[in-house]
Design a protein around this motif. Structure first.
Motif, short mmCIF file in Angstrom:
data_model
loop_
_atom_site.label_atom_id
_atom_site.label_comp_id
_atom_site.label_asym_id
_atom_site.label_seq_id
_atom_site.Cartn_x
_atom_site.Cartn_y
_atom_site.Cartn_z
N MET A 119 1.27 -1.24 -0.25
CA MET A 119 0.02 0.02 -0.14
C MET A 119 0.85 1.04 -0.16
SD MET A 119 -2.60 1.54 2.86
CE MET A 119 -0.72 2.54 3.55
N ALA B 274 2.07 2.03 -3.09
CA ALA B 274 0.93 2.53 -4.18
C ALA B 274 0.97 3.75 -3.96
CB ALA B 274 -0.73 1.80 -3.86
N ASN B 275 0.87 4.30 -2.86
CA ASN B 275 0.44 5.85 -1.89
C ASN B 275 1.94 5.93 -2.28
OD1 ASN B 275 -0.33 5.21 1.38
ND2 ASN B 275 -1.56 5.44 -0.97
N ASN C 230 0.98 6.89 -6.34
CA ASN C 230 -0.36 8.19 -6.26
C ASN C 230 -0.08 9.58 -6.41
OD1 ASN C 230 -2.65 7.73 -7.46
ND2 ASN C 230 -2.65 6.22 -5.97
N VAL D 90 -7.56 6.75 -1.43
CA VAL D 90 -6.20 6.59 -1.42
C VAL D 90 -6.00 5.57 -1.12
CG1 VAL D 90 -3.40 8.05 -0.63
CG2 VAL D 90 -6.35 8.95 0.18
N ASP D 91 -5.90 4.53 -1.87
CA ASP D 91 -5.30 3.12 -1.89
C ASP D 91 -5.08 2.06 -0.88
OD1 ASP D 91 -3.71 3.27 -4.31
OD2 ASP D 91 -2.38 4.48 -2.92
N PHE E 261 -10.52 5.44 -10.45
CA PHE E 261 -9.26 4.91 -11.50
C PHE E 261 -9.66 4.13 -12.36
CE2 PHE E 261 -6.37 6.09 -7.98
CZ PHE E 261 -6.06 7.62 -9.03
N GLN F 253 -6.60 -1.52 -8.86
CA GLN F 253 -5.92 -0.21 -8.12
C GLN F 253 -6.33 -0.17 -6.67
OE1 GLN F 253 -4.39 3.14 -8.78
NE2 GLN F 253 -4.22 3.12 -11.21
N ARG G 48 -6.69 -3.71 -4.90
CA ARG G 48 -6.14 -4.73 -4.25
C ARG G 48 -5.80 -4.22 -3.01
NH1 ARG G 48 -2.53 -2.79 -8.08
NH2 ARG G 48 -0.57 -2.63 -7.75
N HIS G 49 -4.89 -4.06 -2.70
CA HIS G 49 -4.46 -3.43 -1.74
C HIS G 49 -6.06 -3.65 -0.31
CE1 HIS G 49 -0.82 -2.50 -3.64
NE2 HIS G 49 -1.24 -1.95 -4.09
N MET H 172 -7.00 -5.32 2.93
CA MET H 172 -6.96 -5.02 4.11
C MET H 172 -8.39 -5.92 4.67
SD MET H 172 -6.16 -0.95 4.03
CE MET H 172 -4.73 -0.73 2.81
#
Lengths: 166, 208
Positions: free
Chosen positions: A137, A140-141, A144, B64-65, B99, B104, B106-107, B111
């Protein structure tokens, strides 16, 4: 400038956080409100969240920092509700328009700044799966936010970061 | 089978999560479906009934992911109640992002799976949908038609899993129209919203 966003208790913060100048610290004052998904920070007051609770200006601080350090209890391989709330409330660091980065769609940067993103996750009983989720994550952040990759640290106790942060 | 559909968008109306759950509700019509709204950090009053459900289906936007902070608060508040459950529900999640690429999400799905492990819940499977920004605008398009083709196909697979309480690989889907078309349409949309708020296009790029 280094910007630290954390969910530590006042006592932990006093013990752990470095005291030198050039550091801005965002702490939990118990009054933060959550993002309501209105996108006002993009189309009403571009660059700033429309909720006025003291946390709406963090994206402007992100534009000035060389390193962003997030110190967070690990929740399921991600950030704690407070740290995530500050991040969620400041998506206007980016623009609403899209760009393609690493073959994927992302938001264009509002600012030219590219800070280093470093994260300290703490908590008892973190599983290896959670650590792996957290590493992915943060990666990815970093993409981004169009930043550069710093370190991702894990520890059982927040106090264990004292040496890492000094 | 008892199934809870949990809309965890912070928006009370016109959310992509609402469009997703509305279509899923139609696909699960033969079951006893109860709808919940997790729109704020505070849990709604009737959540003690969640432990008695066979399946929980969450729908929420990617923030944010990851998981939106208000939903993290709710999930943390529920951990304890599920640990006591003799027949823990199976959890499914549909995450949508603005998006184009569904992958995107997947994270956030990882969780959700980690939360299940912490809470003693059974993880079923997840769906990551790209192009979520368009969903409220195509809410009235019939399921499986036109721009809903890929979207509806993924939800149909999910509904089959939920209806049999079975697991499976996470599903990721992007819109069945070109990425450049999605990008262009979204950017026109932002400018229209800015104009409606009395702003000029250049104002969108303001620095603070």
């Amino acid at each position: 400038m280094k910007l630290i966003i954390h969910d530590l208790t006042p006592e932990q913060a006093e013990t752990i956080l470095p005291k030198q100048s050039g550091i801005r610290v965002i702490s939990d004052n118990g009054k933060i409100r959550h993002c309501v998904g209105c996108f006002g920070c993009w189309v009403k007051t571009p660059g700033q969240c429309v909720i006025h609770d003291g946390y709406e200006t963090v994206s402007a601080l992100l534009a000035q920092c060389e390193e962003l350090i997030l110190i967070s209890r690990c929740f399921y391989g991600g950030f704690s509700p407070f740290v995530k709330n500050v991040v969620d409330r400041n998506i206007s660091y980016s623009l609403p328009d899209f760009t393609i980065r690493n073959g994927e769609m992302h938001h264009k940067g509002r600012y030219d700044n590219r800070f280093k993103l470093s994260v300290c996750f703490y908590g008892e009983n973190m599983t290896e799966t959670e650590r792996q989720t957290a590493r992915e994550m943060v990666q990815a952040n970093t993409v981004n936010l169009n930043g550069t990759a710093g370190e991702v640290h894990f520890a059982e106790r927040a106090e264990d970061f004292k040496g890492v942060l000094s | 089978m008892k199934i809870a559909l949990i809309n965890a968008s912070p928006k009370l109306k016109d959310s992509a999560s609402g469009v997703i759950l509305e279509e899923l509700k139609g696909l699960l019509a033969e079951h006893a479906v109860t709808e919940y709204g997790f729109h704020t950090p505070a849990l709604p009053e009737n959540t003690e009934e969640l432990a008695n459900q066979d399946a929980l289906v969450f729908a929420f936007p990617l923030y944010v992911d990851g998981i939106p902070s208000h939903l993290l608060n709710c999930m943390a508040g529920l951990e304890e109640s599920f640990r006591k459950s003799e027949h823990p529900p199976t959890v499914y999640a549909v995450v949508n992002c603005g998006f184009y690429e569904g992958l995107q999400n997947r994270h956030a799905l990882h969780m959700m799976r980690n939360w299940c492990e912490k809470s003693g819940l059974v993880w079923g499977r997840g769906v990551g949908l790209g192009g979520g920004g368009m969903l409220p605008g195509i809410a009235n398009v019939p399921a499986g038609k036109g721009p809903k083709k890929n979207f509806s196909a993924a939800l149909k697979q999910l509904a089959e899993s939920v209806g049999t309480l079975s697991g499976g690989e996470d599903l990721f889907t992007s819109p069945n129209y070109p990425r450049i078309a999605y990008k262009t349409a979204a950017e026109i949309g932002w400018r229209q919203q800015a104009k409606a708020n009395g702003l000029a296009t250049k104002d969108l790029f303001q620095k603070r």
